[in-house]
Design a protein around this motif. Structure first.
Motif, PDB file in Angstrom:
ATOM      1  N   ILE A  16      -4.480   4.843   1.477  1.00 54.15           N
ATOM      2  CA  ILE A  16      -5.544   3.850   1.490  1.00 54.15           C
ATOM      3  C   ILE A  16      -4.962   2.469   1.218  1.00 54.15           C
ATOM      4  O   ILE A  16      -3.873   2.340   0.669  1.00 54.15           O
ATOM      5  CB  ILE A  16      -6.632   4.158   0.438  1.00 54.15           C
ATOM      6  CG1 ILE A  16      -6.049   4.098  -0.977  1.00 54.15           C
ATOM      7  CG2 ILE A  16      -7.280   5.493   0.680  1.00 54.15           C
ATOM      8  CD1 ILE A  16      -6.951   3.419  -1.927  1.00 54.15           C
ATOM      9  N   ALA A  17      -5.706   1.451   1.607  1.00 56.42           N
ATOM     10  CA  ALA A  17      -5.373   0.076   1.244  1.00 56.42           C
ATOM     11  C   ALA A  17      -6.375  -0.338   0.174  1.00 56.42           C
ATOM     12  O   ALA A  17      -7.583  -0.207   0.361  1.00 56.42           O
ATOM     13  CB  ALA A  17      -5.467  -0.843   2.454  1.00 56.42           C
ATOM     14  N   ASP A  34      -6.228   1.747 -13.532  1.00 57.45           N
ATOM     15  CA  ASP A  34      -6.782   3.101 -13.641  1.00 57.45           C
ATOM     16  C   ASP A  34      -7.052   3.712 -12.267  1.00 57.45           C
ATOM     17  O   ASP A  34      -6.814   4.900 -12.046  1.00 57.45           O
ATOM     18  CB  ASP A  34      -8.073   3.089 -14.456  1.00 57.45           C
ATOM     19  CG  ASP A  34      -7.841   2.752 -15.921  1.00 57.45           C
ATOM     20  OD1 ASP A  34      -6.681   2.852 -16.383  1.00 57.45           O
ATOM     21  OD2 ASP A  34      -8.820   2.388 -16.594  1.00 57.45           O
ATOM     22  N   ILE A  35      -7.548   2.897 -11.345  1.00 61.75           N
ATOM     23  CA  ILE A  35      -7.817   3.387  -9.986  1.00 61.75           C
ATOM     24  C   ILE A  35      -6.530   3.848  -9.319  1.00 61.75           C
ATOM     25  O   ILE A  35      -6.468   4.926  -8.725  1.00 61.75           O
ATOM     26  CB  ILE A  35      -8.507   2.292  -9.135  1.00 61.75           C
ATOM     27  CG1 ILE A  35      -9.926   2.061  -9.630  1.00 61.75           C
ATOM     28  CG2 ILE A  35      -8.488   2.651  -7.655  1.00 61.75           C
ATOM     29  CD1 ILE A  35     -10.586   0.830  -9.042  1.00 61.75           C
ATOM     30  N   VAL A  36      -5.486   3.036  -9.425  1.00 59.25           N
ATOM     31  CA  VAL A  36      -4.204   3.394  -8.810  1.00 59.25           C
ATOM     32  C   VAL A  36      -3.645   4.668  -9.445  1.00 59.25           C
ATOM     33  O   VAL A  36      -3.169   5.563  -8.742  1.00 59.25           O
ATOM     34  CB  VAL A  36      -3.196   2.227  -8.916  1.00 59.25           C
ATOM     35  CG1 VAL A  36      -1.810   2.657  -8.481  1.00 59.25           C
ATOM     36  CG2 VAL A  36      -3.671   1.044  -8.078  1.00 59.25           C
ATOM     37  N   THR A  37      -3.730   4.778 -10.756  1.00 58.86           N
ATOM     38  CA  THR A  37      -3.251   5.980 -11.444  1.00 58.86           C
ATOM     39  C   THR A  37      -4.000   7.216 -10.970  1.00 58.86           C
ATOM     40  O   THR A  37      -3.398   8.246 -10.663  1.00 58.86           O
ATOM     41  CB  THR A  37      -3.411   5.820 -12.972  1.00 58.86           C
ATOM     42  OG1 THR A  37      -2.641   4.703 -13.399  1.00 58.86           O
ATOM     43  CG2 THR A  37      -2.943   7.063 -13.702  1.00 58.86           C
ATOM     44  N   LEU A  38      -5.320   7.118 -10.892  1.00 57.98           N
ATOM     45  CA  LEU A  38      -6.134   8.247 -10.451  1.00 57.98           C
ATOM     46  C   LEU A  38      -5.815   8.644  -9.014  1.00 57.98           C
ATOM     47  O   LEU A  38      -5.661   9.827  -8.703  1.00 57.98           O
ATOM     48  CB  LEU A  38      -7.619   7.905 -10.579  1.00 57.98           C
ATOM     49  CG  LEU A  38      -8.597   8.963 -10.102  1.00 57.98           C
ATOM     50  CD1 LEU A  38      -8.495  10.208 -10.970  1.00 57.98           C
ATOM     51  CD2 LEU A  38     -10.007   8.418 -10.109  1.00 57.98           C
ATOM     52  N   LEU A  39      -5.701   7.657  -8.139  1.00 57.38           N
ATOM     53  CA  LEU A  39      -5.407   7.955  -6.738  1.00 57.38           C
ATOM     54  C   LEU A  39      -4.042   8.624  -6.587  1.00 57.38           C
ATOM     55  O   LEU A  39      -3.892   9.578  -5.827  1.00 57.38           O
ATOM     56  CB  LEU A  39      -5.477   6.681  -5.900  1.00 57.38           C
ATOM     57  CG  LEU A  39      -6.883   6.094  -5.726  1.00 57.38           C
ATOM     58  CD1 LEU A  39      -6.804   4.702  -5.108  1.00 57.38           C
ATOM     59  CD2 LEU A  39      -7.752   7.003  -4.887  1.00 57.38           C
ATOM     60  N   PHE A  48      -1.134  -1.855  -1.373  1.00 55.13           N
ATOM     61  CA  PHE A  48      -1.781  -3.051  -1.908  1.00 55.13           C
ATOM     62  C   PHE A  48      -1.370  -4.235  -1.043  1.00 55.13           C
ATOM     63  O   PHE A  48      -0.303  -4.813  -1.246  1.00 55.13           O
ATOM     64  CB  PHE A  48      -1.358  -3.261  -3.365  1.00 55.13           C
ATOM     65  CG  PHE A  48      -2.137  -4.324  -4.067  1.00 55.13           C
ATOM     66  CD1 PHE A  48      -3.381  -4.052  -4.595  1.00 55.13           C
ATOM     67  CD2 PHE A  48      -1.630  -5.600  -4.202  1.00 55.13           C
ATOM     68  CE1 PHE A  48      -4.108  -5.029  -5.246  1.00 55.13           C
ATOM     69  CE2 PHE A  48      -2.344  -6.589  -4.849  1.00 55.13           C
ATOM     70  CZ  PHE A  48      -3.590  -6.300  -5.373  1.00 55.13           C
ATOM     71  N   PRO A  49      -2.198  -4.591  -0.053  1.00 53.06           N
ATOM     72  CA  PRO A  49      -1.833  -5.700   0.831  1.00 53.06           C
ATOM     73  C   PRO A  49      -1.609  -6.996   0.045  1.00 53.06           C
ATOM     74  O   PRO A  49      -2.444  -7.383  -0.773  1.00 53.06           O
ATOM     75  CB  PRO A  49      -3.045  -5.831   1.756  1.00 53.06           C
ATOM     76  CG  PRO A  49      -3.700  -4.489   1.710  1.00 53.06           C
ATOM     77  CD  PRO A  49      -3.463  -3.979   0.322  1.00 53.06           C
ATOM     78  N   VAL A  50      -0.496  -7.645   0.285  1.00 50.86           N
ATOM     79  CA  VAL A  50      -0.132  -8.829  -0.496  1.00 50.86           C
ATOM     80  C   VAL A  50      -0.885 -10.087  -0.061  1.00 50.86           C
ATOM     81  O   VAL A  50      -0.933 -11.057  -0.801  1.00 50.86           O
ATOM     82  CB  VAL A  50       1.394  -9.091  -0.441  1.00 50.86           C
ATOM     83  CG1 VAL A  50       2.144  -7.976  -1.133  1.00 50.86           C
ATOM     84  CG2 VAL A  50       1.865  -9.271   0.977  1.00 50.86           C
TER      85      VAL A  50
END
Length: 64
Positions: A16-17, A34-39, A48-50
């Motif tokens: 996902i982006a 937390d979202i990134v950790t869960l995913l 993560f688009p810069v």
């Protein structure tokens, strides 16, 4: 019959982006982490688009 969603997700390699915007950066920074950790725990690759820019939420919050 219940679907074992966590098991199904772990077998599938999803990507996902994540659009975080400035609200995630400045108002809720812990939520983004937390979202990134869960995913990642559910085997979902996070991009993560810069070139993300502000969505305008802070400006809209002034007028609420």
């Amino acid at each position: 019959m219940a679907i074992d969603l966590p098991h199904l997700i772990k077998k599938t390699c999803l990507k996902i982006a994540l659009f975080a915007g400035c609200a995630m950066d400045f108002i809720y920074p812990g939520h983004g982490k937390d979202i990134v950790t869960l995913l990642k725990k559910t085997n979902i690759q996070v991009d993560f688009p810069v070139n993300q820019t502000c969505c305008g939420l802070p400006a809209m919050m002034i007028f609420l």
